[in-house]
Design a protein around this motif. Sequence first.
Motif, PDB file in Angstrom:
ATOM      1  N   GLU A  47       0.828  -1.201   0.000  1.00 45.32           N
ATOM      2  CA  GLU A  47       0.000   0.000   0.000  1.00 45.32           C
ATOM      3  C   GLU A  47       0.867   1.258   0.000  1.00 45.32           C
ATOM      4  O   GLU A  47       0.561   2.229  -0.694  1.00 45.32           O
ATOM      5  CB  GLU A  47      -0.955   0.018   1.194  1.00 45.32           C
ATOM      6  CG  GLU A  47      -1.874   1.239   1.147  1.00 45.32           C
ATOM      7  CD  GLU A  47      -3.073   1.138   2.066  1.00 45.32           C
ATOM      8  OE1 GLU A  47      -3.152   0.162   2.842  1.00 45.32           O
ATOM      9  OE2 GLU A  47      -3.932   2.036   2.003  1.00 45.32           O
ATOM     10  N   GLU A  48       1.955   1.234   0.749  1.00 41.33           N
ATOM     11  CA  GLU A  48       2.846   2.392   0.759  1.00 41.33           C
ATOM     12  C   GLU A  48       3.430   2.625  -0.638  1.00 41.33           C
ATOM     13  O   GLU A  48       3.571   3.773  -1.092  1.00 41.33           O
ATOM     14  CB  GLU A  48       3.975   2.200   1.783  1.00 41.33           C
ATOM     15  CG  GLU A  48       4.731   3.498   2.018  1.00 41.33           C
ATOM     16  CD  GLU A  48       5.842   3.364   3.050  1.00 41.33           C
ATOM     17  OE1 GLU A  48       6.031   2.267   3.611  1.00 41.33           O
ATOM     18  OE2 GLU A  48       6.529   4.365   3.279  1.00 41.33           O
ATOM     19  N   THR A  49       3.737   1.529  -1.311  1.00 42.45           N
ATOM     20  CA  THR A  49       4.263   1.622  -2.687  1.00 42.45           C
ATOM     21  C   THR A  49       3.234   2.251  -3.609  1.00 42.45           C
ATOM     22  O   THR A  49       3.544   3.120  -4.432  1.00 42.45           O
ATOM     23  CB  THR A  49       4.657   0.213  -3.191  1.00 42.45           C
ATOM     24  OG1 THR A  49       5.529  -0.385  -2.236  1.00 42.45           O
ATOM     25  CG2 THR A  49       5.330   0.284  -4.544  1.00 42.45           C
ATOM     26  N   LEU A  50       1.976   1.801  -3.445  1.00 42.38           N
ATOM     27  CA  LEU A  50       0.889   2.364  -4.256  1.00 42.38           C
ATOM     28  C   LEU A  50       0.724   3.860  -3.986  1.00 42.38           C
ATOM     29  O   LEU A  50       0.622   4.669  -4.915  1.00 42.38           O
ATOM     30  CB  LEU A  50      -0.424   1.628  -3.949  1.00 42.38           C
ATOM     31  CG  LEU A  50      -1.704   2.246  -4.539  1.00 42.38           C
ATOM     32  CD1 LEU A  50      -1.683   2.205  -6.065  1.00 42.38           C
ATOM     33  CD2 LEU A  50      -2.942   1.520  -4.015  1.00 42.38           C
ATOM     34  N   ARG A  51       0.718   4.218  -2.689  1.00 37.53           N
ATOM     35  CA  ARG A  51       0.490   5.635  -2.326  1.00 37.53           C
ATOM     36  C   ARG A  51       1.637   6.523  -2.815  1.00 37.53           C
ATOM     37  O   ARG A  51       1.447   7.716  -3.053  1.00 37.53           O
ATOM     38  CB  ARG A  51       0.363   5.794  -0.812  1.00 37.53           C
ATOM     39  CG  ARG A  51      -0.734   4.952  -0.168  1.00 37.53           C
ATOM     40  CD  ARG A  51      -2.121   5.471  -0.449  1.00 37.53           C
ATOM     41  NE  ARG A  51      -3.146   4.598   0.127  1.00 37.53           N
ATOM     42  CZ  ARG A  51      -4.408   4.581  -0.259  1.00 37.53           C
ATOM     43  NH1 ARG A  51      -4.831   5.376  -1.249  1.00 37.53           N
ATOM     44  NH2 ARG A  51      -5.273   3.774   0.302  1.00 37.53           N
ATOM     45  N   ALA A  52       2.831   5.946  -2.961  1.00 42.38           N
ATOM     46  CA  ALA A  52       3.991   6.738  -3.381  1.00 42.38           C
ATOM     47  C   ALA A  52       3.984   7.000  -4.882  1.00 42.38           C
ATOM     48  O   ALA A  52       4.687   7.878  -5.370  1.00 42.38           O
ATOM     49  CB  ALA A  52       5.270   6.008  -2.991  1.00 42.38           C
ATOM     50  N   ALA A  53       3.178   6.201  -5.618  1.00 40.31           N
ATOM     51  CA  ALA A  53       3.164   6.348  -7.082  1.00 40.31           C
ATOM     52  C   ALA A  53       2.239   7.494  -7.451  1.00 40.31           C
ATOM     53  O   ALA A  53       1.123   7.576  -6.946  1.00 40.31           O
ATOM     54  CB  ALA A  53       2.669   5.057  -7.722  1.00 40.31           C
ATOM     55  N   PRO A  54       2.673   8.404  -8.307  1.00 42.65           N
ATOM     56  CA  PRO A  54       1.813   9.534  -8.667  1.00 42.65           C
ATOM     57  C   PRO A  54       0.533   9.061  -9.356  1.00 42.65           C
ATOM     58  O   PRO A  54       0.592   8.342 -10.345  1.00 42.65           O
ATOM     59  CB  PRO A  54       2.687  10.361  -9.626  1.00 42.65           C
ATOM     60  CG  PRO A  54       3.849   9.503  -9.987  1.00 42.65           C
ATOM     61  CD  PRO A  54       3.950   8.393  -9.008  1.00 42.65           C
ATOM     62  N   GLY A  55      -0.602   9.436  -8.774  1.00 42.12           N
ATOM     63  CA  GLY A  55      -1.895   9.085  -9.364  1.00 42.12           C
ATOM     64  C   GLY A  55      -2.258   7.618  -9.276  1.00 42.12           C
ATOM     65  O   GLY A  55      -3.222   7.172  -9.877  1.00 42.12           O
ATOM     66  N   GLY A  56      -1.483   6.853  -8.524  1.00 39.26           N
ATOM     67  CA  GLY A  56      -1.722   5.411  -8.441  1.00 39.26           C
ATOM     68  C   GLY A  56      -3.073   5.097  -7.813  1.00 39.26           C
ATOM     69  O   GLY A  56      -3.409   5.634  -6.758  1.00 39.26           O
ATOM     70  N   ILE A 101      -6.784  -1.676  -4.239  1.00 40.05           N
ATOM     71  CA  ILE A 101      -7.463  -0.707  -5.101  1.00 40.05           C
ATOM     72  C   ILE A 101      -7.951   0.451  -4.240  1.00 40.05           C
ATOM     73  O   ILE A 101      -8.471   0.224  -3.140  1.00 40.05           O
ATOM     74  CB  ILE A 101      -8.718  -1.357  -5.761  1.00 40.05           C
ATOM     75  CG1 ILE A 101      -8.318  -2.430  -6.763  1.00 40.05           C
ATOM     76  CG2 ILE A 101      -9.614  -0.315  -6.396  1.00 40.05           C
ATOM     77  CD1 ILE A 101      -7.911  -1.917  -8.107  1.00 40.05           C
ATOM     78  N   ASP A 102      -7.775   1.646  -4.731  1.00 43.14           N
ATOM     79  CA  ASP A 102      -8.409   2.793  -4.081  1.00 43.14           C
ATOM     80  C   ASP A 102      -8.580   3.898  -5.120  1.00 43.14           C
ATOM     81  O   ASP A 102      -7.648   4.624  -5.436  1.00 43.14           O
ATOM     82  CB  ASP A 102      -7.555   3.291  -2.913  1.00 43.14           C
ATOM     83  CG  ASP A 102      -8.273   4.394  -2.123  1.00 43.14           C
ATOM     84  OD1 ASP A 102      -9.353   4.834  -2.580  1.00 43.14           O
ATOM     85  OD2 ASP A 102      -7.760   4.803  -1.073  1.00 43.14           O
ATOM     86  N   VAL A 103      -9.797   3.990  -5.645  1.00 44.49           N
ATOM     87  CA  VAL A 103     -10.057   4.984  -6.697  1.00 44.49           C
ATOM     88  C   VAL A 103     -10.778   6.205  -6.118  1.00 44.49           C
ATOM     89  O   VAL A 103     -11.325   7.012  -6.869  1.00 44.49           O
ATOM     90  CB  VAL A 103     -10.868   4.381  -7.869  1.00 44.49           C
ATOM     91  CG1 VAL A 103     -10.111   3.238  -8.517  1.00 44.49           C
ATOM     92  CG2 VAL A 103     -12.242   3.930  -7.423  1.00 44.49           C
ATOM     93  N   SER A 104     -10.779   6.326  -4.788  1.00 44.85           N
ATOM     94  CA  SER A 104     -11.576   7.384  -4.154  1.00 44.85           C
ATOM     95  C   SER A 104     -11.069   8.790  -4.481  1.00 44.85           C
ATOM     96  O   SER A 104     -11.783   9.766  -4.279  1.00 44.85           O
ATOM     97  CB  SER A 104     -11.603   7.181  -2.638  1.00 44.85           C
ATOM     98  OG  SER A 104     -10.277   7.213  -2.138  1.00 44.85           O
TER      99      SER A 104
END
Lengths: 176, 162
Positions: B36-45, B62-65
């Motif tokens: 999740e940290e990896t996802l949050r670090a990606a721009p627009g992920g 997944i988090d498209v919010s």
Amino acid sequence: MTQWFMLTLVGKDRIGIVARVTTALYQGGCHLGEASMLRMDGNFTIMLMVHFPGTKAALTALLAPIADELQLHIHIDPSVGEQTTRQEPNVQISVHSADRAGIVAQVTSILAAAGLNILDLESDIGGHANNPFYIMQIEGVATRGIEALQQALQTWHQTSEQTIEVRLTPITTTIF
Amino acid sequence: MAILEILTYPDPRLKMIAEPITEFNADLAVFIANLEETLRAAPGGVGIAAPQVGILQRIVIIDVSSKPKIKHHGRLILINPEINHWKGFAIGREGCMSVPDYTGKVVRAEQIELSAQDESGTRQHYQMEGYEARAVQHELDHLDGILFIDRLISRRHDLFHR
């Protein structure tokens, strides 16, 4: 000196044009980039980015035997090789109408005036020979926003007598 | 917590099939936190699958919010997910963190019914549509070694040919 060339090639369609041309390029030390290849009215057309560590004259000479044998018209221009900065479309425009002269000129003039930079345009003629229709799909970048294009098309629809159907759809690209 | 390295094509691990999760333990929780940290670090992920960081396990986040005006379920941890029903289809332009600098058109179902286990192992059921459904289909493909470039449609397929 640039190492990228844009190769344009047209010839009567037959089996093996792509294989013969690309084999000659490969054996001559070329590396290929973007390409658009299409059969059109009995001809085969190629537009191809070629990376070649030599001159335009040398590249022309490399293809000359195949061009002679397959009766291909070949044109070569130096290019910049900007694949890594290529533009992504953000709008798609579908157009269809009873076929008549001037559809492309009218529609694209309106869109250009409202800031559309066309990246890709495909068109075709369908229907029966005595009642043909014209269909066109455009993808491009709305440099002044999609709203500007919508407004221009709406104004044109209200003032024009023409029955050309034009549908504009935003393209959203998502990086997952 | 750690940001993990995202593999990029043509790394062969992106083409491998991931294994189901059978144990819902502390190690899994740590990996999910890192993913999740990896996802949050990606721009627009908006989504990530475990194989994208080289872990061949059936885990997707997944988090498209962050996208305005769409229906969504917020942050979802999807473990051993399965799509049970597909409805409708839509063409969309996709890119992928594991396939940099390239985008292309892909057909996805418009609505899906999904079941997946959560972090505790409890099976949950979701009905999704639109953007969120597309994101889930894209990420679930990673669990089967499928990239969006395996599903590209020709530009010309948009035309209504005779």
